[in-house]
Every structure is written in C-alpha cells, then in structure tokens.
Design a protein around this motif. Structure first.
Motif, PDB file in Angstrom:
ATOM      1  N   LEU A   6       0.927  -1.228   0.078  1.00 28.57           N
ATOM      2  CA  LEU A   6      -0.163   0.091  -0.079  1.00 28.57           C
ATOM      3  C   LEU A   6       1.002   1.109  -0.013  1.00 28.57           C
ATOM      4  O   LEU A   6       1.777   1.134   0.691  1.00 28.57           O
ATOM      5  CB  LEU A   6      -0.847  -0.023   1.291  1.00 28.57           C
ATOM      6  N   ARG A  10      -2.731   5.564   1.607  1.00 23.51           N
ATOM      7  CA  ARG A  10      -3.491   4.501   1.786  1.00 23.51           C
ATOM      8  C   ARG A  10      -3.432   3.732   2.954  1.00 23.51           C
ATOM      9  O   ARG A  10      -4.515   3.444   3.683  1.00 23.51           O
ATOM     10  CB  ARG A  10      -3.606   3.635   0.437  1.00 23.51           C
ATOM     11  N   LYS A  11      -2.178   3.533   3.350  1.00 23.54           N
ATOM     12  CA  LYS A  11      -1.811   3.041   4.623  1.00 23.54           C
ATOM     13  C   LYS A  11      -2.408   4.033   5.774  1.00 23.54           C
ATOM     14  O   LYS A  11      -3.279   3.380   6.781  1.00 23.54           O
ATOM     15  CB  LYS A  11      -0.576   2.846   5.024  1.00 23.54           C
ATOM     16  N   GLY A  13      -4.852   6.028   5.344  1.00 24.80           N
ATOM     17  CA  GLY A  13      -6.131   6.043   5.424  1.00 24.80           C
ATOM     18  C   GLY A  13      -6.831   4.859   5.894  1.00 24.80           C
ATOM     19  O   GLY A  13      -7.836   4.914   6.777  1.00 24.80           O
ATOM     20  N   LEU A  14      -6.028   3.721   5.801  1.00 23.47           N
ATOM     21  CA  LEU A  14      -6.540   2.380   6.339  1.00 23.47           C
ATOM     22  C   LEU A  14      -6.486   2.544   7.860  1.00 23.47           C
ATOM     23  O   LEU A  14      -7.531   2.189   8.467  1.00 23.47           O
ATOM     24  CB  LEU A  14      -5.664   1.352   6.090  1.00 23.47           C
ATOM     25  N   GLU A  63      -8.975   9.053   1.572  1.00 25.56           N
ATOM     26  CA  GLU A  63      -7.422   8.920   1.291  1.00 25.56           C
ATOM     27  C   GLU A  63      -6.987   7.456   0.559  1.00 25.56           C
ATOM     28  O   GLU A  63      -6.522   7.386  -0.210  1.00 25.56           O
ATOM     29  CB  GLU A  63      -6.519   8.988   2.592  1.00 25.56           C
ATOM     30  N   ILE A  64      -8.031   6.460   0.873  1.00 31.71           N
ATOM     31  CA  ILE A  64      -7.922   5.298   0.144  1.00 31.71           C
ATOM     32  C   ILE A  64      -7.976   5.252  -1.138  1.00 31.71           C
ATOM     33  O   ILE A  64      -7.498   4.892  -2.426  1.00 31.71           O
ATOM     34  CB  ILE A  64      -8.568   4.123   1.243  1.00 31.71           C
ATOM     35  N   ASP A  67      -5.817   7.780  -3.250  1.00 29.10           N
ATOM     36  CA  ASP A  67      -4.420   7.820  -2.993  1.00 29.10           C
ATOM     37  C   ASP A  67      -3.695   9.065  -2.664  1.00 29.10           C
ATOM     38  O   ASP A  67      -2.640   9.243  -3.400  1.00 29.10           O
ATOM     39  CB  ASP A  67      -4.080   6.833  -4.116  1.00 29.10           C
TER      40      ASP A  67
END
Length: 108
Positions: A6, A10-11, A13-14, A63-64, A67
């Motif tokens: 990721l 993305r990290k 956002g997760l 964010e996910i 990106d």
C-alpha cells in the motif's frame, strides 16, 4: 514476484478507517449499553461524538480511494477562487440535502 504494498496515503487512510470504526463501535456501545444503565440519554450535543467518528472514518476512506492525503485535497480546495468554492459548496450541500430527503422515508 514483487508483492503489492500500500502507498503511504492508503496506509494512513486504512489506519484512520480502523480508528474511526473502533470509535464508532465504542460510541454505539456506550450509547446503547452503558448510558441507559446509568440513567442517561444522549442529547443532540452528545451526538457530535458520532459525527466526529464518522468524519474521521470518511477522511480515511477518501485517502484510500484517491491515493492522496486529505491535506492535498484541502490545498486544492483553497486554490480555487472564492466564487468557485461558493458554487461547488452550494451544489454539494444541495446534493446532500436531496439525498437526505430521498432517504428519510426509507430510514424512518
């Protein structure tokens, strides 16, 4: 073969979605289990906790999906001219209100 990792947005956002999810579960558990046992009930002001948890979750989702960090989108928004922000903000508000009016009969 290289494993897919990721990207940093993305990290992040997760992580935000995970924290938001846990916060929502805790808020619902407090509202449905603990507060009634103590004889309390949330008023409209207490519901802001749910909104804050949901906003945090949705920020991570943005964010996910895109990106890009949420700060990037904030900077892009501020680069727009004032009349553009006013127009887009009004259109967005009207779309949200229309969605709420359409969904309320199904939820209530």
């Amino acid at each position: 073969m290289k494993t897919h990792e990721l990207s940093p947005p993305r990290k992040h956002g997760l992580k935000m979605m995970a924290i938001g999810s846990v916060a929502i579960v805790v808020a619902v558990a407090l509202n449905n289990w603990l507060l009634p046992k103590l004889g309390y009930q949330l008023a409209i002001g207490g519901m802001f906790a749910f909104a804050a948890c949901g906003a945090y979750f949705l920020t991570g989702l943005i964010e996910i999906v895109t990106d890009r960090s949420f700060v990037y989108w904030g900077q892009k928004w501020m680069e727009l001219k004032g009349w553009q922000r006013g127009l887009f903000g009004t259109i967005f508000l009207l779309l949200v209100l229309a969605a709420l009016v359409c969904l309320i009969p199904y939820v209530a």
